[in-house]
Design a protein around this motif. Structure first.
Motif, PDB file in Angstrom:
ATOM      1  N   ALA A 148       0.795  -1.038   0.182  1.00 50.06           N
ATOM      2  CA  ALA A 148      -0.133   0.019  -0.065  1.00 50.06           C
ATOM      3  C   ALA A 148       0.816   1.309  -0.083  1.00 50.06           C
ATOM      4  O   ALA A 148       0.455   2.416  -0.378  1.00 50.06           O
ATOM      5  CB  ALA A 148      -0.826   0.010   1.160  1.00 50.06           C
ATOM      6  N   TRP A 149       2.215   1.024   0.548  1.00 49.81           N
ATOM      7  CA  TRP A 149       2.729   2.555   0.555  1.00 49.81           C
ATOM      8  C   TRP A 149       4.280   2.117  -0.120  1.00 49.81           C
ATOM      9  O   TRP A 149       4.765   0.934   0.078  1.00 49.81           O
ATOM     10  CB  TRP A 149       3.064   2.862   2.184  1.00 49.81           C
ATOM     11  N   TYR A 150       4.920   3.329  -0.436  1.00 44.24           N
ATOM     12  CA  TYR A 150       6.287   3.064  -0.827  1.00 44.24           C
ATOM     13  C   TYR A 150       7.029   3.909   0.710  1.00 44.24           C
ATOM     14  O   TYR A 150       6.292   5.030   1.126  1.00 44.24           O
ATOM     15  CB  TYR A 150       6.916   4.183  -1.880  1.00 44.24           C
ATOM     16  N   VAL A 151       7.953   3.719   0.851  1.00 43.83           N
ATOM     17  CA  VAL A 151       8.731   4.181   2.096  1.00 43.83           C
ATOM     18  C   VAL A 151      10.126   4.851   1.439  1.00 43.83           C
ATOM     19  O   VAL A 151      10.848   4.257   0.830  1.00 43.83           O
ATOM     20  CB  VAL A 151       9.112   3.396   3.233  1.00 43.83           C
ATOM     21  N   VAL A 152      10.006   6.282   1.607  1.00 46.50           N
ATOM     22  CA  VAL A 152      11.309   7.000   1.188  1.00 46.50           C
ATOM     23  C   VAL A 152      11.890   7.816   2.035  1.00 46.50           C
ATOM     24  O   VAL A 152      11.044   8.353   3.100  1.00 46.50           O
ATOM     25  CB  VAL A 152      10.799   7.915  -0.327  1.00 46.50           C
ATOM     26  N   GLU A 153      12.915   8.378   1.867  1.00 49.47           N
ATOM     27  CA  GLU A 153      13.453   9.576   2.859  1.00 49.47           C
ATOM     28  C   GLU A 153      12.720  10.865   2.675  1.00 49.47           C
ATOM     29  O   GLU A 153      12.346  11.354   1.621  1.00 49.47           O
ATOM     30  CB  GLU A 153      14.827   9.907   2.357  1.00 49.47           C
ATOM     31  N   SER A 154      12.573  11.537   3.848  1.00 52.08           N
ATOM     32  CA  SER A 154      11.993  12.970   3.781  1.00 52.08           C
ATOM     33  C   SER A 154      13.099  14.030   3.493  1.00 52.08           C
ATOM     34  O   SER A 154      14.217  13.765   3.824  1.00 52.08           O
ATOM     35  CB  SER A 154      11.384  13.295   4.847  1.00 52.08           C
ATOM     36  N   GLU A 155      12.842  15.231   3.214  1.00 50.05           N
ATOM     37  CA  GLU A 155      13.531  16.364   3.050  1.00 50.05           C
ATOM     38  C   GLU A 155      12.737  17.464   3.785  1.00 50.05           C
ATOM     39  O   GLU A 155      11.597  17.390   3.920  1.00 50.05           O
ATOM     40  CB  GLU A 155      13.710  16.825   1.659  1.00 50.05           C
ATOM     41  N   PRO A 156      13.520  18.354   4.522  1.00 49.64           N
ATOM     42  CA  PRO A 156      13.037  19.299   5.295  1.00 49.64           C
ATOM     43  C   PRO A 156      11.863  20.220   4.308  1.00 49.64           C
ATOM     44  O   PRO A 156      10.809  20.728   5.030  1.00 49.64           O
ATOM     45  CB  PRO A 156      14.024  20.262   5.623  1.00 49.64           C
ATOM     46  N   GLY A 157      12.253  20.309   3.150  1.00 47.93           N
ATOM     47  CA  GLY A 157      11.246  21.173   2.222  1.00 47.93           C
ATOM     48  C   GLY A 157      10.011  20.464   2.218  1.00 47.93           C
ATOM     49  O   GLY A 157       9.002  21.051   1.677  1.00 47.93           O
ATOM     50  N   ASP A 158       9.830  19.142   2.290  1.00 49.27           N
ATOM     51  CA  ASP A 158       8.498  18.392   2.208  1.00 49.27           C
ATOM     52  C   ASP A 158       7.399  19.020   2.959  1.00 49.27           C
ATOM     53  O   ASP A 158       6.379  19.199   2.643  1.00 49.27           O
ATOM     54  CB  ASP A 158       8.840  16.894   2.584  1.00 49.27           C
ATOM     55  N   VAL A 159       7.993  19.509   4.429  1.00 48.94           N
ATOM     56  CA  VAL A 159       6.859  20.106   5.261  1.00 48.94           C
ATOM     57  C   VAL A 159       6.074  21.278   4.965  1.00 48.94           C
ATOM     58  O   VAL A 159       5.226  21.513   5.136  1.00 48.94           O
ATOM     59  CB  VAL A 159       7.620  20.346   6.594  1.00 48.94           C
TER      60      VAL A 159
END
Length: 192
Positions: A148-159
């Protein structure tokens, strides 16, 4: 019980196969993930409600668009503040700004009961979320195994993405794998 590897600070990106309307093309930042369960906020669901309409003291610090985001289907009457504090990542929370608790890297939770002027000089961006997404023990792991989901790294700009409706595509597009191609999936596959 098997050991849970923490996914705190990572993004869950809904696969095109996920049919739950609460999470259709959702990008969820995981704020807490351990053997007791998982908590996160959907980053790409802006509402028409202005931050100033519900939390007027925080409106001046909210990034564009200055609206409340629907963080998930749980506790829609509660608010969470998520902010980026730019600069060098600090090793401990001892020198974190008062009223801010690090979640991952430069991303942290804001104490919305604190006076906004305490954090104003420190914050790079702020988003307010109504509600959150939550999973009980093992529930997210089951959904991950189901695809159901892909797991990827976040970046501060995503917020603080300036065009949150495009976040699903932009997060997938920046991946260095076949996931980048998933960003091209049409909104309605039957029209393909």
């Amino acid at each position: 019980m098997t050991e849970v590897t923490s996914l705190t600070g990572r993004l869950l990106v809904a696969t095109p196969a996920l049919v739950d309307p609460n999470f259709d093309r959702a990008v969820v930042l995981l704020l807490d993930h351990d053997e007791e369960g998982t908590l996160g906020v959907v980053l790409n669901r802006p509402t028409p409600v202005g931050v100033g309409d519900v939390l007027e003291p925080w409106a001046m610090l909210a990034g564009a668009p200055q609206v409340v985001f629907q963080g998930g289907p749980v506790s829609l009457d509660s608010a969470l503040g998520l902010a980026v504090v730019p600069g060098e990542s600090r090793d401990g929370d001892g020198d974190a700004p008062l009223g801010w608790r690090r979640v991952h890297g430069a991303i942290g939770l804001v104490d919305l009961e604190a006076p906004p002027e305490l954090l104003a000089p420190e914050l790079g961006s702020l988003r307010i979320f109504a509600g959150y997404a939550g999973w009980g023990p093992g529930q997210l792991e089951d959904e991950l195994m189901e695809g159901a989901w892909y797991v990827v790294e976040s970046e501060p700009g995503d917020v603080s993405a300036p065009d949150p409706e495009q976040l699903w595509r932009s997060v997938l597009r920046r991946q260095r794998s076949e996931l980048a191609m998933v960003a091209t999936y049409p909104d309605d596959p039957s029209l393909n």
